[in-house]
Each structure stands twice: as structure tokens, then as C-alpha cells.
Scaffold this active site. Structure first.
Site, PDB file in Angstrom:
ATOM      1  CG  ASP A  13       7.949   0.658   5.072  1.00 35.92           C
ATOM      2  OD1 ASP A  13       8.595   0.684   6.264  1.00 35.92           O
ATOM      3  OD2 ASP A  13       8.798   2.434   5.088  1.00 35.92           O
ATOM      4  CE  LYS A  16       9.637  -6.357   5.875  1.00 32.90           C
ATOM      5  NZ  LYS A  16       8.783  -4.702   4.762  1.00 32.90           N
ATOM      6  N   GLY A  17       4.344  -6.733   7.823  1.00 33.89           N
ATOM      7  CA  GLY A  17       3.372  -6.624   9.024  1.00 33.89           C
ATOM      8  C   GLY A  17       2.359  -7.780   9.054  1.00 33.89           C
ATOM      9  CG  ASN A  38      16.125  -1.905  10.894  1.00 31.33           C
ATOM     10  OD1 ASN A  38      15.827  -2.110  11.490  1.00 31.33           O
ATOM     11  ND2 ASN A  38      17.352  -1.500  10.060  1.00 31.33           N
ATOM     12  CG  HIS A  41       7.373  -5.193  10.730  1.00 33.00           C
ATOM     13  ND1 HIS A  41       7.671  -6.406  10.788  1.00 33.00           N
ATOM     14  CD2 HIS A  41       8.612  -4.253   9.521  1.00 33.00           C
ATOM     15  CE1 HIS A  41       8.604  -6.118  10.024  1.00 33.00           C
ATOM     16  NE2 HIS A  41       8.808  -4.795   9.030  1.00 33.00           N
ATOM     17  CD  GLN A 230      15.705  -3.359   7.839  1.00 29.22           C
ATOM     18  OE1 GLN A 230      16.286  -4.868   8.231  1.00 29.22           O
ATOM     19  NE2 GLN A 230      15.052  -3.340   9.065  1.00 29.22           N
TER      20      GLN A 230
HETATM   21  P1  GDP Z   1       5.679  -3.270   7.160  1.00 32.12           P
HETATM   22  O1  GDP Z   1       7.270  -2.784   7.207  1.00 32.12           O
HETATM   23  O2  GDP Z   1       6.351  -3.936   5.232  1.00 32.12           O
HETATM   24  O3  GDP Z   1       5.096  -3.900   7.773  1.00 32.12           O
HETATM   25  O4  GDP Z   1       5.019  -2.156   6.431  1.00 32.12           O
HETATM   26  P2  GDP Z   1       4.595  -0.668   7.067  1.00 32.12           P
HETATM   27  O5  GDP Z   1       3.837  -1.584   8.505  1.00 32.12           O
HETATM   28  O6  GDP Z   1       5.916   0.376   7.631  1.00 32.12           O
HETATM   29  O7  GDP Z   1       3.672  -0.276   6.095  1.00 32.12           O
HETATM   30  C1  GDP Z   1       2.790  -0.316   5.284  1.00 32.12           C
HETATM   31  C2  GDP Z   1       1.479   0.705   5.864  1.00 32.12           C
HETATM   32  O8  GDP Z   1       0.406   0.327   4.806  1.00 32.12           O
HETATM   33  C3  GDP Z   1       1.026   0.531   7.516  1.00 32.12           C
HETATM   34  O9  GDP Z   1       0.393   1.931   7.405  1.00 32.12           O
HETATM   35  C4  GDP Z   1      -0.353  -0.183   6.895  1.00 32.12           C
HETATM   36  O10 GDP Z   1      -0.968  -0.256   8.339  1.00 32.12           O
HETATM   37  C5  GDP Z   1      -0.755  -0.433   5.482  1.00 32.12           C
HETATM   38  N1  GDP Z   1      -1.326  -1.120   4.975  1.00 32.12           N
HETATM   39  C6  GDP Z   1      -1.404  -2.658   4.814  1.00 32.12           C
HETATM   40  N2  GDP Z   1      -2.062  -2.792   3.710  1.00 32.12           N
HETATM   41  C7  GDP Z   1      -2.406  -1.989   2.982  1.00 32.12           C
HETATM   42  C8  GDP Z   1      -3.441  -1.266   1.890  1.00 32.12           C
HETATM   43  O11 GDP Z   1      -4.151  -2.772   1.517  1.00 32.12           O
HETATM   44  N3  GDP Z   1      -4.330  -0.779   1.968  1.00 32.12           N
HETATM   45  C9  GDP Z   1      -3.907   0.599   3.063  1.00 32.12           C
HETATM   46  N4  GDP Z   1      -4.658   1.458   2.482  1.00 32.12           N
HETATM   47  N5  GDP Z   1      -3.082   0.269   3.196  1.00 32.12           N
HETATM   48  C10 GDP Z   1      -1.999  -0.856   3.846  1.00 32.12           C
HETATM   49  P1  IMO Z   2      10.772  -2.044   7.690  1.00 31.13           P
HETATM   50  O1  IMO Z   2      11.140  -3.360   7.739  1.00 31.13           O
HETATM   51  C1  IMO Z   2      12.145   1.335   4.740  1.00 31.13           C
HETATM   52  C2  IMO Z   2      16.296   1.902   5.232  1.00 31.13           C
HETATM   53  C3  IMO Z   2      16.319   3.467   5.676  1.00 31.13           C
HETATM   54  C4  IMO Z   2      17.722   3.585   5.045  1.00 31.13           C
HETATM   55  C5  IMO Z   2      18.272   2.499   4.830  1.00 31.13           C
HETATM   56  C6  IMO Z   2      19.447   2.202   5.977  1.00 31.13           C
HETATM   57  O2  IMO Z   2       9.422  -1.705   8.402  1.00 31.13           O
HETATM   58  O3  IMO Z   2      10.024  -2.845   6.048  1.00 31.13           O
HETATM   59  P2  IMO Z   2      18.883   1.970   8.742  1.00 31.13           P
HETATM   60  O4  IMO Z   2      19.112   2.576   9.342  1.00 31.13           O
HETATM   61  O5  IMO Z   2      18.198   0.199   8.148  1.00 31.13           O
HETATM   62  O6  IMO Z   2      20.879   1.357   8.389  1.00 31.13           O
HETATM   63  O7  IMO Z   2      19.076   2.676   6.796  1.00 31.13           O
HETATM   64  O8  IMO Z   2      17.035   1.135   5.906  1.00 31.13           O
HETATM   65  N1  IMO Z   2      14.985   1.581   6.192  1.00 31.13           N
HETATM   66  C7  IMO Z   2      13.982   1.001   6.005  1.00 31.13           C
HETATM   67  N2  IMO Z   2      13.412   1.856   4.629  1.00 31.13           N
HETATM   68  N3  IMO Z   2      11.475   0.304   6.272  1.00 31.13           N
HETATM   69  C8  IMO Z   2      12.853  -0.262   6.678  1.00 31.13           C
HETATM   70  O9  IMO Z   2      12.019  -1.594   7.385  1.00 31.13           O
HETATM   71  C9  IMO Z   2      13.690   0.100   6.836  1.00 31.13           C
HETATM   72  N4  IMO Z   2      14.476  -0.269   7.371  1.00 31.13           N
HETATM   73  C10 IMO Z   2      15.481   1.229   6.831  1.00 31.13           C
HETATM   74  O10 IMO Z   2      15.313   4.367   5.443  1.00 31.13           O
HETATM   75  O11 IMO Z   2      17.360   4.156   4.060  1.00 31.13           O
HETATM   76 MG    MG Z   3       7.900  -0.479   8.013  1.00 32.23          MG
END
Ligand code: GDP
Ligand code: IMO
Ligand code: MG
Length: 436
Positions: A13, A16-17, A38, A41, A230
Site C-alpha cells: 500500500d 504503487k498503483g 489481495n 491499487h 504487496q
Molecule cells: P498500492 O497498493 O501500493 O497501490 O497503494 P494503495 O492504493 O493500496 O494505497 C495508497 C493510498 O494512498 C491510496 O488511497 C492512494 O490514493 C493514496 N495516495 C497515493 N499517493 C498519495 C499521496 O502522495 N498523498 C496522499 N494523501 N494520498 C496518496
Molecule cells: P498491495 O498490492 C498490504 C497482507 C495481508 C496479510 C498478508 C498475507 O495493495 O500493496 P494474503 O491475503 O496475501 O495471504 O495476506 O499480506 N497483504 C497486503 N498488505 N497491501 C497488499 O497489497 C497486501 N496483500 C496482502 O494483510 O498481512
Molecule cells: Mg494496496
């Protein structure tokens, strides 16, 4: 022509997306190479939010090919919903924009049930999985009893494989359901075969040989962007085992999970928040289990994009970043969510750990050691101004710039991108990995 891997440098999280969506402009092909749904993004473009679980984050750009590589585990029902939702909004109009590897493994209902029931059985030691069946699907892949996308395209083959698979999991499911005092999962061979054959029929137009396609693209000089899911500390080999996911999230797997050789990879960009978050169980040395952690969660909107669970929050940990730099061969760091730190009087960066009275700077992989370490912090002044309007480093207040510079000094990796908001435009890109 450089090819670039984007990976999470923390526990997932990291944003990356957002970074992949931003960089897609400079690439022709975007590839997911591991994980499954899982992942969540998030892309925000002009205020409109899209959350992707399986389709690569380049899909909002017309004229690019998004590839789901052999290393991904696919829940076909989830994938089709994602395709339909994108199409309803006018994206993915051309089927040629998405290529699904015939060799990717498929998630079936029993994988999800095993995932959920095993978590129940673990009780207090639960991993906190997303419950999407990821672990059991990879387990069956490695045990050589998995079912692949290509098997969905042949109803008779599918029936045989489903029958064999069901025979292999029924006893365990019955035992786990009994122990959890829930009903025995209703797994009917005919129903599952019918449902999954229909999924296969709908997905068929996207299925092909991803390795052949990618190889040809690389030969032609196309730029390929690999999208990790992840993060490094969730990697099954290099993460905080057993509190990890069941795939390799590090950059090295980009080649394996897409069917290219390692020489196709030129640069690796690690994505890190300006602080740290983690969802699920497992050690987290800089966790703030207090009001400050609560504040980061609120301002950073730290709730999982897949499960909605609150994310655990803490200070930035450069022991983790240096470790991620080592195991991924990081070329640069994109530091995201710097805006979330605005308004805090003083900020802390963890520079080392203290373990049994000694300072250590290498990330300990022994879980007992990691659970006992105390973070050693350096304090930096905060800043009051909002950052979301910043488009160059010069737009940042001095204290924010100092924070960025300190991160690169301590981690030993240049910060090549700073993100100051969720929107695609709220970004400062200092070095484009496809160019300079
Ligand atoms: P990913 O799994 O790595 O793609 O990340 P996620 O989408 O799960 O979580 C990142 C969260 O932070 C999302 O809600 C994005 O919209 C938000 N986000 C990304 N970059 C920024 C930033 O620079 N500032 C803020 N406030 N939010 C961000
Ligand atoms: P993105 O790509 C954050 C975590 C779960 C749990 C562990 C194992 O959005 O960054 P699983 O379902 O994969 O067997 O769970 O990994 N987990 C993540 N945490 N971001 C993710 O993906 C995750 N994908 C799995 O919360 O701790
Ligand atoms: Mg994520």
C-alpha cells in the site's frame, strides 16, 4: 530502452498503483507478475478514483498493453467484474489492451474457504490474510496440483482437474469447518465446473502467451513497466515470515512471473510512504499505537483498498528502506504521502534498531529478534503548510525538503519522485526512470 520494475519497499500500500499509472505514459507495456486480488491499487485522475485488484495500473491509458503474467494467481470472477466495471466507464474498449497469461494459476472457491478456515484455526496467531485464497492457490501451484487459465478453456480437462482438486481438499475443509463450528462448505463439482467454464469462455479473448508477446516487445525496443504487488517485507522469502504473503514481491520475481529473462530488467524503483503502514499481523518496529498513529490513519485515510481494514501506522523506518534497497537493487525511491505529515511539529525517522543493548543497522530476519527491537530515532522539524500544490522541489517548504534529503542520505538511495497527493498530477518527478 530501459525497462522498469516498480515494487513496494515496505509492507504494501505504498502507492504503487499511483506511480505505475503516472509512469505508464512513458511505457508501452505494463505487467503484473505476482500476487492476486489481495492487492488493491488506487489511481486517482482528475478527482476520479479507480481501485484495481488484478488488472495492471496502466489500464486508464489507451494504446498500451496491460499483461497479467504467469506469476499472478487469478480469481476469474473478480477479474471479469473488474473488466466490466472498466468497460462501463469507457476504458478497455479494445480487447487488445489486456493480455492474460494462459499459464497463470486460478483461484477456486476451495482456496478462499481454506484461507478463511485456516485463519480461524490459527486463532491469536492469525496472519491477517485478505481471505482471497491467495496462499492456498500458490500452495497448490507449488504442489503441482493447481489449475491454470489454459485449463478453463477446455471443459473436459477442467472437469477432470476440478474432480482431482476437490478430492484433495474435501477432508481438510470438513475437518476445519467442524473445528470452527461452521457448516461444511458446499462444493459441488458440476456447479463449479459450469461456473468456471463460463468464466473461461468470457476470458478467452484475452488469453495468450505472455512470454512470447513480452519477448517480442522487448526485441522491438518497447519500454516495459513491471508492477509489483504487496511489498518487500511481505515477500515469502525476504519478508517477516510467516507474516507474509505467499509470493515473491521483490524485483527479481518480475522476470520469473512474466516469462522474460532477468537481463530484461534495467531499473528498479522502490515505492515508500513518508511514514510506514502495515495491515494484518506481524512485527512492526516503528508502529505508533497511540494518538499520533490514529492521526496518521485519519489524515492519510489509511484503510485497506481491498478489505477496508484499518492500517497500522508508524514512523518511517530506514532500516527497512536500506534492506529493501539491498534485496531489490533499488535505483531510486518514490516517496509518497509526504503531504500527510504536514502539521506535525516534529517528525521522527528510525535510523537503527536497538537489540539487547546494541545498535544494529541491518534488518533482523529472526522474528523473535524483530519483535524485541527498539527503534532508534532521529528527530527533524515538521512544517505547517499543505503540500498538495507543490510541483517542483522548490515548492516544498524547507523542512519538507530537508526531510526528503535526509531520507536519501540515510537510506543511501536517491529519492527520484515525491508524491504530495493521491491525484496523478500531485507529483514531483525529479528523475524519470525511463530516461535520466
Ligand atoms: P498500492 O497498493 O501500493 O497501490 O497503494 P494503495 O492504493 O493500496 O494505497 C495508497 C493510498 O494512498 C491510496 O488511497 C492512494 O490514493 C493514496 N495516495 C497515493 N499517493 C498519495 C499521496 O502522495 N498523498 C496522499 N494523501 N494520498 C496518496
Ligand atoms: P498491495 O498490492 C498490504 C497482507 C495481508 C496479510 C498478508 C498475507 O495493495 O500493496 P494474503 O491475503 O496475501 O495471504 O495476506 O499480506 N497483504 C497486503 N498488505 N497491501 C497488499 O497489497 C497486501 N496483500 C496482502 O494483510 O498481512
Ligand atoms: Mg494496496
Amino acid at each position: 530502452m530501459p525497462n522498469v520494475v516498480v515494487i513496494g519497499a515496505q509492507w504494501g500500500d505504498e502507492g504503487k498503483g499511483k506511480v505505475v499509472d503516472l509512469l505508464t505514459e512513458h511505457a508501452q507495456v505494463v505487467v503484473r507478475f505476482q500476487g492476486g486480488n489481495n492487492a488493491g491499487h488506487t489511481l486517482v485522475v482528475g478527482g476520479q478514483k479507480t481501485v484495481l485488484h488484478l488488472i495492471p495500473s496502466g489500464i486508464l491509458h489507451a494504446g498500451k498493453t496491460c499483461v497479467i503474467g504467469n506469476g499472478v494467481v487469478i480469481d476469474p470472477g473478480v477479474l471479469l467484474k473488474e473488466i466490466d466495471a472498466l468497460r462501463a466507464r469507457g476504458f478497455l474498449a479494445d480487447a487488445g489492451q489486456l493480455l492474460i497469461s494462459a499459464g497463470a494459476h486460478v483461484i477456486f472457491p476451495w482456496h478462499k474457504q481454506l484461507d478463511l478456515l485456516r485463519e480461524k484455526a490459527r486463532g491469536g496467531a492469525a496472519i491477517g490474510t485478505t481471505g482471497r485464497g491467495i496462499g492456498p492457490a500458490y500452495e497448490h501451484k507449488v504442489a503441482r496440483v493447481g489449475i491454470r487459465v489454459r485449463d478453463l478453456l477446455d471443459a473436459e480437462k477442467l472437469r477432470r482437474r476440478v474432480r482431482e482438486a476437490l478430492a484433495g481438499v474435501r477432508d481438510e475443509l470438513t475437518r476445519l469447518a467442524k473445528a470452527a463450528k461452521v457448516e461444511d462448505p458446499d462444493l459441488d463439482e458440476g456447479t463449479i465446473v459450469g461456473e468456471y467454464a463460463a468464466f473461461g469462455a468470457r476470458l478467452k479473448e484475452f488469453v495468450g502467451d505472455a512470454s512470447v508477446f513480452l519477448h517480442e516487445q522487448v526485441r522491438k525496443g518497447s519500454r516495459v513497466l513491471f508492477e509489483g504487488a504487496q511489498g518487500t517485507l511481505l515477500d515469502v522469502d525476504h519478508g517477516t515470515y510467516p507474516y507474509v504473503t505467499s509470493s515473491n514481491c521483490v524485483a527479481g520475481n518480475a522476470a520469473v512471473g512474466s516469462g522474460l529473462g532477468p537481463t530484461a530488467i534495467d531499473r528498479v524503483m522502490g515505492i515508500s510512504k513518508a511514514y510506514t503502514t502495515r495491515v494484518g499481523g506481524g512485527p512492526f518496529p516503528t508502529e505508533l499505537d497511540n494518538e499520533l498513529g490514529e492521526r496518521l490513519r485519519k489524515i492519510g485515510d489509511e484503510f485497506g483498498a481491498t478489505t477496508g481494514r484499518p492500517r497500522r501506522c508508524g514512523w518511517l523506518d530506514t532500516v527497512v528502506l536500506r534492506y529493501a534497497a539491498r534485496v531489490n537493487g533499488l535505483w531510486g525511491i518514490a516517496l509518497t504521502k509526504l503531504d500527510v505529515l504536514s502539521g506535525l511539529e516534529a517528525l521522527r525517522i528510525c535510523t537503527a534498531y536497538e537489540l539487547d543493548g546494541q545498535n544494529i543497522t541491518e534488518f533482523p530476519l529472526d522474528l523473535d529478534d524483530l519483535s524485541r527491537v527498539k527503534p532508534v530515532y532521529e528527530e527533524l522539524p515538521g512544517w505547517g503548510t499543505k503540500l498538495s500544490g507543490a510541483r517542483t522541489l522548490d515548492d516544498l517548504p524547507e523542512a519538507a525538503l530537508r526531510y526528503v534529503r535526509r531520507v536519501e542520505e540515510i537510506s543511501g538511495v536517491p529519492v527520484v519522485c515525491v508524491s504530495v497527493g493521491a491525484d496523478r498530477g500531485e507529483t514531483i518527478l525529479m528523475s524519470n526512470p525511463f530516461r535520466g
